[in-house]
Scaffold this motif. Structure first.
Motif, PDB file in Angstrom:
ATOM      1  N   ALA A 158       0.830  -1.210   0.000  1.00 24.80           N
ATOM      2  CA  ALA A 158       0.000   0.000   0.000  1.00 24.80           C
ATOM      3  C   ALA A 158       0.860   1.254   0.000  1.00 24.80           C
ATOM      4  O   ALA A 158       0.576   2.232  -0.707  1.00 24.80           O
ATOM      5  N   LEU A 159       1.953   1.239   0.766  1.00 23.73           N
ATOM      6  CA  LEU A 159       2.839   2.403   0.809  1.00 23.73           C
ATOM      7  C   LEU A 159       3.579   2.585  -0.516  1.00 23.73           C
ATOM      8  O   LEU A 159       3.762   3.720  -0.979  1.00 23.73           O
ATOM      9  N   ARG A 160       3.990   1.494  -1.135  1.00 24.37           N
ATOM     10  CA  ARG A 160       4.627   1.614  -2.461  1.00 24.37           C
ATOM     11  C   ARG A 160       3.629   2.154  -3.485  1.00 24.37           C
ATOM     12  O   ARG A 160       3.985   2.956  -4.358  1.00 24.37           O
ATOM     13  N   TYR A 161       2.379   1.702  -3.372  1.00 20.77           N
ATOM     14  CA  TYR A 161       1.340   2.198  -4.268  1.00 20.77           C
ATOM     15  C   TYR A 161       1.142   3.699  -4.091  1.00 20.77           C
ATOM     16  O   TYR A 161       1.030   4.448  -5.069  1.00 20.77           O
ATOM     17  N   ALA A 162       1.126   4.159  -2.841  1.00 23.73           N
ATOM     18  CA  ALA A 162       0.981   5.592  -2.593  1.00 23.73           C
ATOM     19  C   ALA A 162       2.141   6.364  -3.207  1.00 23.73           C
ATOM     20  O   ALA A 162       1.936   7.404  -3.845  1.00 23.73           O
ATOM     21  N   GLN A 163       3.350   5.877  -3.009  1.00 23.12           N
ATOM     22  CA  GLN A 163       4.520   6.548  -3.576  1.00 23.12           C
ATOM     23  C   GLN A 163       4.451   6.570  -5.101  1.00 23.12           C
ATOM     24  O   GLN A 163       4.793   7.569  -5.736  1.00 23.12           O
ATOM     25  N   ALA A 164       3.992   5.461  -5.684  1.00 22.06           N
ATOM     26  CA  ALA A 164       3.876   5.395  -7.141  1.00 22.06           C
ATOM     27  C   ALA A 164       2.858   6.402  -7.664  1.00 22.06           C
ATOM     28  O   ALA A 164       2.967   6.884  -8.796  1.00 22.06           O
ATOM     29  N   CYS A 165       1.868   6.733  -6.837  1.00 27.52           N
ATOM     30  CA  CYS A 165       0.846   7.708  -7.223  1.00 27.52           C
ATOM     31  C   CYS A 165       1.220   9.132  -6.839  1.00 27.52           C
ATOM     32  O   CYS A 165       0.416  10.050  -6.981  1.00 27.52           O
ATOM     33  N   GLY A 166       2.418   9.313  -6.311  1.00 22.78           N
ATOM     34  CA  GLY A 166       2.872  10.646  -5.942  1.00 22.78           C
ATOM     35  C   GLY A 166       2.438  11.092  -4.569  1.00 22.78           C
ATOM     36  O   GLY A 166       2.539  12.284  -4.242  1.00 22.78           O
ATOM     37  N   ALA A 167       1.960  10.171  -3.737  1.00 26.52           N
ATOM     38  CA  ALA A 167       1.533  10.487  -2.377  1.00 26.52           C
ATOM     39  C   ALA A 167       2.542   9.935  -1.381  1.00 26.52           C
ATOM     40  O   ALA A 167       3.492   9.232  -1.747  1.00 26.52           O
ATOM     41  N   ASP A 168       2.321  10.253  -0.112  1.00 27.02           N
ATOM     42  CA  ASP A 168       3.231   9.811   0.945  1.00 27.02           C
ATOM     43  C   ASP A 168       2.672   8.662   1.764  1.00 27.02           C
ATOM     44  O   ASP A 168       3.430   7.878   2.333  1.00 27.02           O
ATOM     45  N   ASP A 169       1.345   8.569   1.846  1.00 24.68           N
ATOM     46  CA  ASP A 169       0.754   7.604   2.769  1.00 24.68           C
ATOM     47  C   ASP A 169      -0.618   7.193   2.265  1.00 24.68           C
ATOM     48  O   ASP A 169      -1.126   7.718   1.272  1.00 24.68           O
ATOM     49  N   VAL A 170      -1.212   6.257   2.998  1.00 27.63           N
ATOM     50  CA  VAL A 170      -2.510   5.689   2.641  1.00 27.63           C
ATOM     51  C   VAL A 170      -3.415   5.722   3.863  1.00 27.63           C
ATOM     52  O   VAL A 170      -2.957   5.526   4.994  1.00 27.63           O
ATOM     53  N   VAL A 171      -4.703   5.972   3.640  1.00 24.91           N
ATOM     54  CA  VAL A 171      -5.729   5.763   4.653  1.00 24.91           C
ATOM     55  C   VAL A 171      -6.593   4.604   4.161  1.00 24.91           C
ATOM     56  O   VAL A 171      -7.234   4.691   3.112  1.00 24.91           O
ATOM     57  N   PHE A 172      -6.593   3.508   4.921  1.00 21.78           N
ATOM     58  CA  PHE A 172      -7.411   2.366   4.553  1.00 21.78           C
ATOM     59  C   PHE A 172      -8.881   2.662   4.836  1.00 21.78           C
ATOM     60  O   PHE A 172      -9.233   3.218   5.887  1.00 21.78           O
ATOM     61  N   VAL A 173      -9.737   2.286   3.892  1.00 22.10           N
ATOM     62  CA  VAL A 173     -11.191   2.405   4.064  1.00 22.10           C
ATOM     63  C   VAL A 173     -11.821   1.084   3.647  1.00 22.10           C
ATOM     64  O   VAL A 173     -11.249   0.340   2.848  1.00 22.10           O
ATOM     65  N   ASP A 174     -13.000   0.788   4.189  1.00 23.10           N
ATOM     66  CA  ASP A 174     -13.658  -0.452   3.776  1.00 23.10           C
ATOM     67  C   ASP A 174     -14.560  -0.195   2.580  1.00 23.10           C
ATOM     68  O   ASP A 174     -14.626   0.933   2.054  1.00 23.10           O
ATOM     69  N   THR A 175     -15.258  -1.245   2.144  1.00 24.86           N
ATOM     70  CA  THR A 175     -16.064  -1.115   0.921  1.00 24.86           C
ATOM     71  C   THR A 175     -17.211  -0.118   1.082  1.00 24.86           C
ATOM     72  O   THR A 175     -17.702   0.419   0.093  1.00 24.86           O
ATOM     73  N   ALA A 176     -17.622   0.131   2.321  1.00 23.76           N
ATOM     74  CA  ALA A 176     -18.706   1.090   2.566  1.00 23.76           C
ATOM     75  C   ALA A 176     -18.191   2.513   2.728  1.00 23.76           C
ATOM     76  O   ALA A 176     -18.985   3.436   2.925  1.00 23.76           O
ATOM     77  N   GLY A 177     -16.868   2.693   2.661  1.00 20.27           N
ATOM     78  CA  GLY A 177     -16.297   4.029   2.805  1.00 20.27           C
ATOM     79  C   GLY A 177     -15.967   4.419   4.229  1.00 20.27           C
ATOM     80  O   GLY A 177     -15.621   5.579   4.483  1.00 20.27           O
ATOM     81  N   ALA A 178     -16.041   3.469   5.162  1.00 21.82           N
ATOM     82  CA  ALA A 178     -15.687   3.771   6.553  1.00 21.82           C
ATOM     83  C   ALA A 178     -14.167   3.825   6.688  1.00 21.82           C
ATOM     84  O   ALA A 178     -13.452   2.979   6.150  1.00 21.82           O
ATOM     85  N   VAL A 179     -13.676   4.813   7.404  1.00 24.10           N
ATOM     86  CA  VAL A 179     -12.241   4.976   7.616  1.00 24.10           C
ATOM     87  C   VAL A 179     -11.762   3.948   8.646  1.00 24.10           C
ATOM     88  O   VAL A 179     -12.392   3.758   9.699  1.00 24.10           O
ATOM     89  N   LEU A 180     -10.629   3.309   8.351  1.00 22.66           N
ATOM     90  CA  LEU A 180     -10.061   2.317   9.253  1.00 22.66           C
ATOM     91  C   LEU A 180      -8.806   2.870   9.931  1.00 22.66           C
ATOM     92  O   LEU A 180      -8.842   3.344  11.043  1.00 22.66           O
ATOM     93  N   GLU A 181      -7.681   2.847   9.239  1.00 19.06           N
ATOM     94  CA  GLU A 181      -6.390   3.283   9.769  1.00 19.06           C
ATOM     95  C   GLU A 181      -5.420   3.432   8.613  1.00 19.06           C
ATOM     96  O   GLU A 181      -5.775   3.211   7.453  1.00 19.06           O
TER      97      GLU A 181
END
Length: 231
Positions: A158-181
């Motif tokens: 997930a962190l490599r994916y964020a870097q590949a997209c030009g971001a620094d970090d990721v916020v995990f969310v579930d399929t309903a859009g609830a924020v996790l961590e």
């Protein structure tokens, strides 16, 4: 493959420990292997860990981290950590390298050890500049998500994916859009003068820093959050 990966070959920088101490109190060379090639910690990620901030050589929230290490070990079926042995190894490690840094506690079925190293550059940049994050659905999460486990492939990806997209970090969310961590963080937002964070569940690692913050915050609440709350 996602186009972000097509554009970039972002890689997380390697980490090296300046000090390594095993639970027998012996200082080890960081370049000397501690585990064998077939150790479960290496081939199955059978282990748990904690990362503790050091300020002027003093571990922040050490008791909370040791408590979570024990809880993680119980959750994944590892032997319970011996607090006295851990405390003794930590004292040896800190005596070798005072000052600010990062203390790591790594607990496996055969080998456990303590490391002390510099704060990573990314942490210093985040303090200075903040971070840009993207949201990502990590898929189904079982009870193991409530342990700080060495099984870190999804988080690292997930962190490599964020870097590949030009971001620094990721916020995990579930399929309903609830924020996790985050892959290596908890989520706390300020809504007016009240601090809010998703309530701890078996699918969310209990955050030591969030708990300490909520202990002193005049207004705070464990409350489900959605992606819309982040903006």
């Amino acid at each position: 493959m996602h186009p972000c990966y097509d554009r970039y070959a972002a890689r997380m920088p390697p980490r090296s420990a300046d000090v390594v101490v095993t639970l027998d109190g012996v200082v080890r060379s960081p370049s000397t292997p501690l585990i064998g090639a077939m150790d479960p910690m290496l081939v199955r990620a059978a282990g748990v860990f904690e990362t503790v901030l050091l300020r002027a050589g003093t571990p922040c929230l050490l008791d909370a981290h040791l408590g979570r290490l024990a809880a993680s070990a119980a959750l994944v079926g590892l032997p319970a950590p011996d607090p006295q042995r851990w405390q003794a190894a930590i004292e040896v490690a800190l005596a070798q390298r005072p000052g600010d840094g990062v203390l790591r506690l790594v607990h496996g079925p055969r080998v456990s050890f303590v490391t002390v190293s510099d704060l990573p550059d990314r942490a210093l940049r985040a303090r200075r500049d903040g971070v840009a994050a993207i949201t990502l659905d990590p898929g189904p999460r079982g009870r193991i998500a409530g342990a700080k486990s060495l099984s870190y492939a999804m988080n690292s990806a997930a962190l490599r994916y964020a870097q590949a997209c030009g971001a620094d970090d990721v916020v995990f969310v579930d399929t309903a859009g609830a924020v996790l961590e985050g892959p290596r963080s908890s989520v706390v937002i300020a809504m007016g003068e009240t601090l809010l964070s998703p309530p701890p569940t078996p699918q969310i690692l209990a955050g030591t820093t969030v708990a300490a913050l909520f202990d002193i915050a005049p207004r705070c609440s464990w409350q489900p959050l959605t992606v819309a709350d982040l903006f």
